[in-house]
Write an enzyme that holds these catalytic residues in place. Structure first.
Site, PDB file in Angstrom:
ATOM      1  N   ARG A 103       0.831  -1.217   0.000  1.00 59.27           N
ATOM      2  CA  ARG A 103       0.000   0.000   0.000  1.00 59.27           C
ATOM      3  C   ARG A 103       0.857   1.255   0.000  1.00 59.27           C
ATOM      4  O   ARG A 103       0.485   2.280  -0.562  1.00 59.27           O
ATOM      5  CB  ARG A 103      -0.923   0.007   1.217  1.00 59.27           C
ATOM      6  CG  ARG A 103      -2.225  -0.748   1.036  1.00 59.27           C
ATOM      7  CD  ARG A 103      -2.029  -2.228   0.727  1.00 59.27           C
ATOM      8  NE  ARG A 103      -3.263  -2.985   0.831  1.00 59.27           N
ATOM      9  CZ  ARG A 103      -3.575  -3.740   1.885  1.00 59.27           C
ATOM     10  NH1 ARG A 103      -2.729  -3.868   2.903  1.00 59.27           N
ATOM     11  NH2 ARG A 103      -4.716  -4.388   1.907  1.00 59.27           N
ATOM     12  N   ASP A 132      -0.017  -7.039  -2.818  1.00 60.55           N
ATOM     13  CA  ASP A 132      -1.441  -6.865  -2.510  1.00 60.55           C
ATOM     14  C   ASP A 132      -2.029  -6.154  -3.711  1.00 60.55           C
ATOM     15  O   ASP A 132      -1.296  -5.766  -4.629  1.00 60.55           O
ATOM     16  CB  ASP A 132      -1.602  -6.036  -1.217  1.00 60.55           C
ATOM     17  CG  ASP A 132      -2.870  -6.411  -0.459  1.00 60.55           C
ATOM     18  OD1 ASP A 132      -3.955  -6.291  -1.044  1.00 60.55           O
ATOM     19  OD2 ASP A 132      -2.762  -6.828   0.714  1.00 60.55           O
ATOM     20  N   HIS A 182      -6.811 -10.572  -1.950  1.00 63.95           N
ATOM     21  CA  HIS A 182      -5.904  -9.405  -2.036  1.00 63.95           C
ATOM     22  C   HIS A 182      -4.978  -9.502  -3.252  1.00 63.95           C
ATOM     23  O   HIS A 182      -3.801  -9.160  -3.163  1.00 63.95           O
ATOM     24  CB  HIS A 182      -5.028  -9.307  -0.767  1.00 63.95           C
ATOM     25  CG  HIS A 182      -5.770  -8.859   0.451  1.00 63.95           C
ATOM     26  ND1 HIS A 182      -5.918  -7.530   0.792  1.00 63.95           N
ATOM     27  CD2 HIS A 182      -6.406  -9.558   1.426  1.00 63.95           C
ATOM     28  CE1 HIS A 182      -6.611  -7.439   1.931  1.00 63.95           C
ATOM     29  NE2 HIS A 182      -6.917  -8.656   2.336  1.00 63.95           N
ATOM     30  N   GLU A 235      -9.012 -12.895   4.095  1.00 66.69           N
ATOM     31  CA  GLU A 235     -10.040 -12.085   3.429  1.00 66.69           C
ATOM     32  C   GLU A 235     -10.268 -12.401   1.955  1.00 66.69           C
ATOM     33  O   GLU A 235     -10.513 -11.498   1.157  1.00 66.69           O
ATOM     34  CB  GLU A 235      -9.709 -10.592   3.590  1.00 66.69           C
ATOM     35  CG  GLU A 235      -9.695 -10.168   5.050  1.00 66.69           C
ATOM     36  CD  GLU A 235      -9.380  -8.692   5.251  1.00 66.69           C
ATOM     37  OE1 GLU A 235     -10.129  -8.061   6.013  1.00 66.69           O
ATOM     38  OE2 GLU A 235      -8.407  -8.164   4.677  1.00 66.69           O
ATOM     39  N   TRP A 301      -4.974 -12.871  13.811  1.00 64.08           N
ATOM     40  CA  TRP A 301      -5.150 -11.414  13.690  1.00 64.08           C
ATOM     41  C   TRP A 301      -6.553 -10.964  14.027  1.00 64.08           C
ATOM     42  O   TRP A 301      -6.749  -9.864  14.518  1.00 64.08           O
ATOM     43  CB  TRP A 301      -4.742 -10.929  12.291  1.00 64.08           C
ATOM     44  CG  TRP A 301      -5.713 -11.242  11.177  1.00 64.08           C
ATOM     45  CD1 TRP A 301      -5.815 -12.409  10.474  1.00 64.08           C
ATOM     46  CD2 TRP A 301      -6.720 -10.365  10.640  1.00 64.08           C
ATOM     47  NE1 TRP A 301      -6.811 -12.318   9.536  1.00 64.08           N
ATOM     48  CE2 TRP A 301      -7.382 -11.065   9.603  1.00 64.08           C
ATOM     49  CE3 TRP A 301      -7.116  -9.055  10.917  1.00 64.08           C
ATOM     50  CZ2 TRP A 301      -8.425 -10.515   8.865  1.00 64.08           C
ATOM     51  CZ3 TRP A 301      -8.154  -8.496  10.172  1.00 64.08           C
ATOM     52  CH2 TRP A 301      -8.789  -9.225   9.157  1.00 64.08           C
ATOM     53  N   TYR A 326      -2.229  -3.958  16.274  1.00 63.92           N
ATOM     54  CA  TYR A 326      -2.326  -3.341  14.950  1.00 63.92           C
ATOM     55  C   TYR A 326      -1.861  -1.887  15.041  1.00 63.92           C
ATOM     56  O   TYR A 326      -2.517  -1.035  15.648  1.00 63.92           O
ATOM     57  CB  TYR A 326      -3.757  -3.474  14.403  1.00 63.92           C
ATOM     58  CG  TYR A 326      -3.894  -4.693  13.513  1.00 63.92           C
ATOM     59  CD1 TYR A 326      -3.272  -5.888  13.865  1.00 63.92           C
ATOM     60  CD2 TYR A 326      -4.595  -4.646  12.314  1.00 63.92           C
ATOM     61  CE1 TYR A 326      -3.366  -7.006  13.037  1.00 63.92           C
ATOM     62  CE2 TYR A 326      -4.696  -5.761  11.484  1.00 63.92           C
ATOM     63  CZ  TYR A 326      -4.076  -6.935  11.856  1.00 63.92           C
ATOM     64  OH  TYR A 326      -4.162  -8.034  11.039  1.00 63.92           O
ATOM     65  N   TRP A 373      -0.067  -1.890   8.747  1.00 61.82           N
ATOM     66  CA  TRP A 373      -0.700  -1.772   7.425  1.00 61.82           C
ATOM     67  C   TRP A 373      -0.620  -0.316   7.014  1.00 61.82           C
ATOM     68  O   TRP A 373      -0.668   0.579   7.873  1.00 61.82           O
ATOM     69  CB  TRP A 373      -2.156  -2.246   7.492  1.00 61.82           C
ATOM     70  CG  TRP A 373      -2.264  -3.671   7.924  1.00 61.82           C
ATOM     71  CD1 TRP A 373      -2.624  -4.135   9.156  1.00 61.82           C
ATOM     72  CD2 TRP A 373      -1.963  -4.840   7.143  1.00 61.82           C
ATOM     73  NE1 TRP A 373      -2.567  -5.509   9.175  1.00 61.82           N
ATOM     74  CE2 TRP A 373      -2.166  -5.964   7.958  1.00 61.82           C
ATOM     75  CE3 TRP A 373      -1.536  -5.039   5.832  1.00 61.82           C
ATOM     76  CZ2 TRP A 373      -1.960  -7.262   7.510  1.00 61.82           C
ATOM     77  CZ3 TRP A 373      -1.331  -6.338   5.384  1.00 61.82           C
ATOM     78  CH2 TRP A 373      -1.540  -7.429   6.208  1.00 61.82           C
ATOM     79  N   GLU A 375      -2.392   1.484   4.317  1.00 65.78           N
ATOM     80  CA  GLU A 375      -3.387   2.162   3.461  1.00 65.78           C
ATOM     81  C   GLU A 375      -3.483   3.649   3.803  1.00 65.78           C
ATOM     82  O   GLU A 375      -3.663   4.493   2.930  1.00 65.78           O
ATOM     83  CB  GLU A 375      -4.783   1.552   3.638  1.00 65.78           C
ATOM     84  CG  GLU A 375      -4.974   0.180   3.046  1.00 65.78           C
ATOM     85  CD  GLU A 375      -4.776  -0.914   4.075  1.00 65.78           C
ATOM     86  OE1 GLU A 375      -3.962  -0.726   5.020  1.00 65.78           O
ATOM     87  OE2 GLU A 375      -5.432  -1.968   3.938  1.00 65.78           O
TER      88      GLU A 375
END
Ligand code: ACM
Ligand code: ZN
Length: 454
Positions: A103, A132, A182, A235, A301, A326, A373, A375
């Site tokens: 990302r 990803d 992903h 996911e 997670w 996280y 992460w 994003e």
């Protein structure tokens, strides 16, 4: 912790806190001192004796000597060289940090800088989320269409350099090749690997998918010697599998009644491929839902439930619950922080995490990991801001015995280390402007007020 050890720990500024500090010189032999430890603890154990200006390091391995040298370096940076003896070894063997390079791509210098910080904190695993839907960040000779068209990807030479740099600091680098979710960027470059154009998931019914994954994994294994290879697994939407003729044919052949079973098929096939090459898979906890192969490591997670289930099934576990670890989540009030996600995950909240959940077999708990992460974390400075000082707390939970953990004492040490990190050029969250709520360790004003601690 007793009052005396509390006072002693307080005079030692180290993060993570050492197992023992004594103002005296120790006379038992080092070999004897480590005799009752687990073999992996013995490898990292050390004793550091400081007498006047003389410093003595004892360890059984170079790794142990390295951990000692990091303690010494941190103490010097803090401006203190306490007289006496530090005896130290890790609580958990896997002490990790994940950085999402898809990302937001950071580059080699940034990663080396974080490896330096990890070494100082006695962390020993850097997990790189390398691909990803936002972009594939590893060079590939066999599938040259994969690396991001913006040119933001690591060459194999750069990754070899990173792996060597980390290895010199006794840190292993675990690559993640995400599958089957992903993966929009893979299907865009190689449409034969997806069920339909624009798909988020790879097509488990297509042999082209396995050709690509196996070929890329071969390339990745040439660069990364780590035993563990992360295959993602989180996911998957599975939205196109039910209507894809190739997926339906595979379901029929295997007698599957649910599309979910296709993920299990893919994971088992890739696991066998990696096992035949001497590697071991690790996947996010969704791999538990679809028929997990023996020997797979589970990274929990979605809270801690995946870790508990995996340990009950006899799998090794790495805990990185989004409830606590996280690092893309808010570390202070929404109104004072850059946009982030999730619930308030303050330094104190992170520090309060106990990885050995009730009911978990201790021998199954390999360790813990913080996950960053990216994003909503567009720059290197912002990434460091999210990492520090919360990574200090994760390092202490992973290394120090739980009996040595005490919040107020940790906060003092973290505050001093924050200055050291800033002097070393890291951008950190400012502990001095932390809100009362974040500092309280509660997550909401309601809980804070109900506690009566206004
Ligand atoms: C994850 O956060 N999707 C592993
Ligand atoms: Zn398909």
């Amino acid at each position: 912790m007793t009052f005396l050890t509390f006072i002693l720990a307080a005079v030692i500024g180290l993060v993570p806190a050492p197992v023992e500090y004594s103002p005296n010189t120790c006379h038992t032999s080092f070999k004897k001192a480590v005799a009752s430890l687990e073999p992996w603890q013995r490898e990292e154990a050390y004793r550091l004796t400081i007498k006047g200006k003389k410093v003595k390091i004892e360890a059984l391995t170079d790794e142990g000597r390295f951990r000692a040298s990091m303690s010494l370096e941190q103490l010097r940076a803090l401006g203190e060289l306490p007289q006496g003896t530090i005896f130290d070894y890790p609580r958990l063997r896997h002490r990790g940090l994940m950085i999402d390079e898809s990302r937001s791509f950071h580059g080699l210098d940034f990663l080396k800088k974080q490896v330096d910080a990890m070494a100082l904190l006695k962390l020993n695993v850097l997990h790189l989320h390398l691909d990803d839907s936002a972009g594939w960040r590893i060079e590939s000779e066999s599938y040259p269409g994969l690396p991001s068209a913006d040119g933001l990807y690591y060459t194999k030479e750069q990754l070899r350099e990173l792996v060597a740099y980390a290895a010199e600091r006794y840190i292993s680098v675990i690559p993640e090749v995400e599958m089957p979710g992903h993966s929009r960027e893979v299907g865009q470059a190689y449409p034969e690997t997806v069920c339909a154009p624009g798909s988020w998931d790879l097509c488990p019914g297509s042999e082209a998918t396995y050709r690509l994954l196996e070929s890329v994994l071969e390339e990745v294994m040439e660069v990364f010697p780590s035993e563990l290879i992360h295959i993602g697994g989180d996911e998957a939407s599975m939205e196109n599998w039910g209507s894809c003729p190739r997926c339906r044919a595979l379901m029929e052949r295997e007698g599957y009644t649910s599309v979910k079973e296709l993920q299990g098929y893919l994971v088992r096939r890739i696991e066998a491929f990696l096992r035949a090459r001497g590697r071991r898979i690790i996947g996010w906890d969704e791999i538990l839902d679809t028929g997990i192969p023996d020997g797979a490591v589970v990274q929990s997670w979605r809270g801690v439930s995946g870790g508990l289930k995996a340990s009950a099934l006899g799998h090794d576990v790495i805990m990185s619950p989004n409830s606590h670890l996280y690092l893309d989540y808010y570390q202070d009030l929404i109104r004072k922080e850059p946009r982030a996600v999730g619930e308030l995950t303050s330094l104190r909240w992170v520090y309060g995490y106990e990885p050995l959940a009730e009911g978990m077999a201790p021998e199954r708990l390999l360790g813990i990991q913080g996950n960053l992460w990216t994003e909503l974390v567009p720059t290197a400075e912002h990434a460091e801001y999210m990492l520090y000082p919360r990574l200090f707390a994760i390092a202490e939970t992973a290394w120090s015995p739980s009996s040595a953990k005490e919040w107020e004492n940790f906060r003092l040490r973290a505050r001093a280390l924050m200055d050291v990190f800033r002097a070393l050029g890291y951008n950190t969250f400012d502990m001095d402007t932390e809100s009362d709520l974040a500092r309280s360790g509660y997550r909401t004003f309601g809980e804070y007020e109900a506690s009566g601690k206004k």
